[in-house]
Design an enzyme around this catalytic site. Structure first.
Site, PDB file in Angstrom:
ATOM      1  NE  ARG A  10      -0.529   0.158   4.977  1.00 24.20           N
ATOM      2  CZ  ARG A  10      -0.904   0.806   6.080  1.00 24.20           C
ATOM      3  NH1 ARG A  10      -1.924   1.627   6.054  1.00 24.20           N
ATOM      4  NH2 ARG A  10      -0.255   0.620   7.212  1.00 24.20           N
ATOM      5  CD  GLU A  58     -16.497   3.382   0.982  1.00 22.90           C
ATOM      6  OE1 GLU A  58     -15.772   3.525   1.976  1.00 22.90           O
ATOM      7  OE2 GLU A  58     -17.753   3.393   1.029  1.00 22.90           O
ATOM      8  CG  PHE A  83     -14.872  -0.142   2.439  1.00 19.27           C
ATOM      9  CD1 PHE A  83     -15.765  -0.941   3.134  1.00 19.27           C
ATOM     10  CD2 PHE A  83     -13.899   0.522   3.164  1.00 19.27           C
ATOM     11  CE1 PHE A  83     -15.708  -1.073   4.507  1.00 19.27           C
ATOM     12  CE2 PHE A  83     -13.822   0.403   4.543  1.00 19.27           C
ATOM     13  CZ  PHE A  83     -14.727  -0.399   5.221  1.00 19.27           C
ATOM     14  CG  HIS A 109      -5.965  -1.671   4.631  1.00 22.66           C
ATOM     15  ND1 HIS A 109      -5.418  -0.646   3.884  1.00 22.66           N
ATOM     16  CD2 HIS A 109      -5.652  -1.420   5.927  1.00 22.66           C
ATOM     17  CE1 HIS A 109      -4.792   0.199   4.695  1.00 22.66           C
ATOM     18  NE2 HIS A 109      -4.901  -0.249   5.929  1.00 22.66           N
ATOM     19  CG  ASP A 117      -8.704  -3.099  10.743  1.00 18.84           C
ATOM     20  OD1 ASP A 117      -8.402  -2.687  11.878  1.00 18.84           O
ATOM     21  OD2 ASP A 117      -8.432  -2.479   9.698  1.00 18.84           O
ATOM     22  NE  ARG A 167      -3.126  -2.373   9.362  1.00 15.55           N
ATOM     23  CZ  ARG A 167      -3.935  -2.491  10.407  1.00 15.55           C
ATOM     24  NH1 ARG A 167      -4.925  -3.368  10.393  1.00 15.55           N
ATOM     25  NH2 ARG A 167      -3.752  -1.723  11.460  1.00 15.55           N
TER      26      ARG A 167
END
Length: 317
Positions: A10, A58, A83, A109, A117, A167
């Site tokens: 990322r 999004e 998303f 991610h 998460d 990530r």
């Protein structure tokens, strides 16, 4: 193996976009209120006039990206994979895929390595979703050099592209000075005769580690990096099936609909051979440290080596 530098792809994504800002005047970057996490904030700092924060919306962001592409711009729409591919699937399909617009989707991610998460943010279905959209290219780079090269290649390609980034910091094993990204072409990282390990994303280096484990047992394992999952390098996959007679796929994604199934389809149609898959089984993720979760779900060099032994045993003698 000696320790090497590690970096999250990322970060490579954000830095590559910033580097392109000075040479690609039509490039515009969109984000959904996650610029610090997706690292598109690096582009925003370098080129604020061509950065659009669409907020936590999004689906609308994909529509804005489609409009920009229809106006001749090259938009990179960025958000978490859950998303970008999940929440906005309809907009990606109907507003970007159907008219085949020149939109690049930067999905960060992705996978189990999102870690703490938890299951709601651990998107293990995005490759499967994006593969089903006609004309959509799906790229999953393995390290820093490959991620940067993929972003540059996507910017110069006419058509929709889904770019998958992680990530977790991963080993930088490619040499930036000599690395060459070829659209839709896999890379043989090491040769072998007994079995082929076909991997994508962060599992590529784990496949290299698995090959080292197998070498200690006298097993010769070929390692192939598939950065472009769609279109798949069928020619290379079929050659590996014919030459080694057994394959193991590895991905930080569900075993349903991802690299493994793409390889299985190609092999079944073109050169039947045993194929075993390493990935997330038909389960949701869970919360925990990323490295621990990868081990929990069997995304390890040790499990890859075990699958390789099992695949070899299935070969017809």
């Amino acid at each position: 193996m000696a320790e090497m530098k590690k970096k999250a792809t990322r970060e490579s994504y954000g830095e590559a976009l910033a580097e392109l800002s000075g040479t690609c005047e039509r490039l515009v970057v969109l984000d959904a209120d996650l610029a610090a996490a997706t690292k598109t904030g690096v582009f925003k700092k370098a080129c604020p006039g061509r950065f659009i924060d669409c907020g936590i919306a999004e689906q609308n962001m994909m529509g804005v990206a489609a409009g920009l592409a229809a106006s001749g711009m090259i938009p990179f729409a960025s958000s978490f994979a859950m998303f970008a591919a999940g929440r906005a699937f309809e907009q990606v399909r109907n507003s970007i895929g159907y008219p085949h617009l020149n939109v690049k989707i930067g999905a960060t991610h992705a996978g189990i390595s999102v870690g703490e998460d938890g299951a709601t943010h651990q998107c293990d279905e995005d490759i499967a979703l994006m593969r089903t959209i006609p004309g959509m290219t799906v790229i999953n780079p393995a390290d820093d050099a490959e991620a940067r090269a993929a972003v540059r290649a996507a910017a110069g390609y006419a058509g929709p592209v889904y770019l998958r980034f992680g990530r977790l910091a991963v080993p930088c094993f490619n040499d930036p000075a000599s690395y060459r990204f070829e659209w839709g072409k896999g890379i043989v990282l090491r040769d072998g005769q007994d079995v082929t390990l076909i991997a994508t994303g962060l599992m590529v280096w784990r496949a290299v580690e698995a090959a080292e484990l197998l070498k200690e047992e006298g097993v010769s394992a070929r390692v192939v990096n598939i950065h472009t999952i769609k279109p798949l390098d069928r020619e290379l996959v079929l050659r590996c099936a014919a030459e080694t007679g057994a394959l193991v796929t590895a991905e930080e994604h569900s075993v349903i609909g991802g690299l493994g199934e793409a390889v299985c389809s190609a092999v079944c149609e073109g050169c039947p051979a045993p194929v075993l898959r390493v990935g997330v089984e038909d389960v949701f993720g869970c919360s925990g440290p990323a490295v621990d979760l990868l081990e929990h779900f069997g995304l390890t060099a040790q499990n890859l080596a075990a699958k390789a032994r099992a695949a070899i045993a299935l070969k017809k003698h």
